[in-house]
Design a protein around this motif. Structure first.
Motif: not given
Length: 338
Positions: A13-19, A36-46, A62-69
């Motif tokens: 549902l969230l599009g992450c690798e680990v819950p 950093a959290v998104a890049g490691a497979g988690g789900y990030a919240t600003l 800035a977040l979108r420039a760092a990751t497409d997750r």
């Protein structure tokens, strides 16, 4: 094909690798930590509580420039001036934010507004009643926050008990928050039939967190018994809003009178600064990288899971360690006889 014991429907549902979800900690969960959290497979919240739309724009960019997750933006409607909240939501929708995370009072009109725009909504709750209201209002994910949690605490029930009670009455995915800081905690949550975990304290004490090093080091030195639940740090929030903090000179001066503080009668005494913004004694502001002044007297948010956090590490390393530990525990259990 090997099935990952950590993969739950919430991941899809969230599009992450680990819950493992990053809590939307105001001031602390900025783009570096979220990336950093998104890049490691988690789900990030600003964590954009009461922030100016200009900062939301720069953080999202800035977040979108760092990751497409995928990620969510956390707002607190009940603790935000209505005009600012309207501007925040408009800003997020203009930026094509696809997910929101809300907390505290369930406000159906706010939920309906972002749902009409096609957004996913996560809502953190502290009671089964709030969970029911949130589900009726149309949210997609419930985060059951236990009394063990750091920062603002909505309910007074232990996390696992609350999460399982919500699971019994809800058709939605349920994650647990509060006291979750290790892979063993994650494994226990999944073993109990929950869909994931949300972590705040564990990610506050990381390199990428925007918290001040003073705050981070105090988290690593603290145990759960060093924390205090009180409504003394209530300026900027509604009356009665409790927080869990590491005990300090302010909580010691209360002499056990941790509740019953009215923001209307508390003194407005500046004890620190964030650039040109004063930070007041008894406010909900915690010390950030940019804060100077009497940091000891500020709200040092931490949950009862602080005892499992003993060093400041990269957020991705902490998340991967949690995931690997939980994966090992669950795999070993699946392979055990009987």
């Amino acid at each position: 094909m090997t099935i990952d014991p950590l993969h739950t429907p919430l991941c899809d549902l969230l599009g992450c690798e680990v819950p493992i979800l990053l809590a939307g900690m105001g001031g602390v969960a900025r783009w570096e930590l979220a990336a950093a959290v998104a890049g490691a497979g988690g789900y990030a919240t600003l964590g954009m509580v009461r922030e100016d739309p200009a900062l939301i724009t720069s953080e999202v960019t800035a977040l979108r420039a760092a990751t497409d997750r995928p990620f969510a933006v956390n707002l607190i409607p009940a603790a935000t001036d209505p005009a600012l909240l309207d501007a925040q939501i408009k800003c997020c929708l203009d930026l094509e934010i696809r997910a929101f995370s809300f907390f505290w009072d369930v406000m159906p009109d706010v939920i309906a507004r972002v749902k009409r725009a096609g957004c996913l909504v996560l809502h953190q709750v502290g009671t089964t009643e709030a969970a029911s209201r949130a589900e009726q209002a149309g949210v997609d994910v419930l985060v059951a926050q236990g009394v063990e949690a750091g920062g603002h605490v909505h309910g007074r029930t232990a996390g696992l008990e609350l999460a399982q009670s919500i699971r019994d009455i809800s058709k939605l995915p349920v994650a647990i928050a509060g006291g979750i800081s290790t892979g063993r905690d994650l494994a226990a949550a999944l073993r109990a039939g929950l869909d994931g975990v949300q972590c705040g304290t564990a990610f506050l004490a990381t390199d990428e967190s925007f918290a001040h090093d003073y705050h981070k080091t105090h988290v690593t030195a603290a145990t759960g018994t060093d924390t205090v639940l009180t409504d003394a740090f209530v300026l900027n929030w509604p009356k009665g809003a409790a927080v869990r903090v590491i005990g300090n000179s302010v909580t010691e001066a209360l002499e056990g009178r941790y509740f019953g503080h009215d923001p209307a009668t508390l003194p407005r005494e500046t004890i620190a600064w964030d650039e040109d913004q004063p930070r007041l004694r008894f406010s909900t502001d915690s010390p950030l990288r940019t804060t100077t002044g009497d940091l000891e007297a500020m709200a040092l948010f931490a949950g009862e899971g602080a005892g499992g956090i003993n060093e400041i590490t990269p957020a991705g390393s902490r998340l991967r360690e949690m995931a690997e530990t939980a994966r090992h525990i669950l795999t070993r259990e699946d392979q055990s006889p009987g």
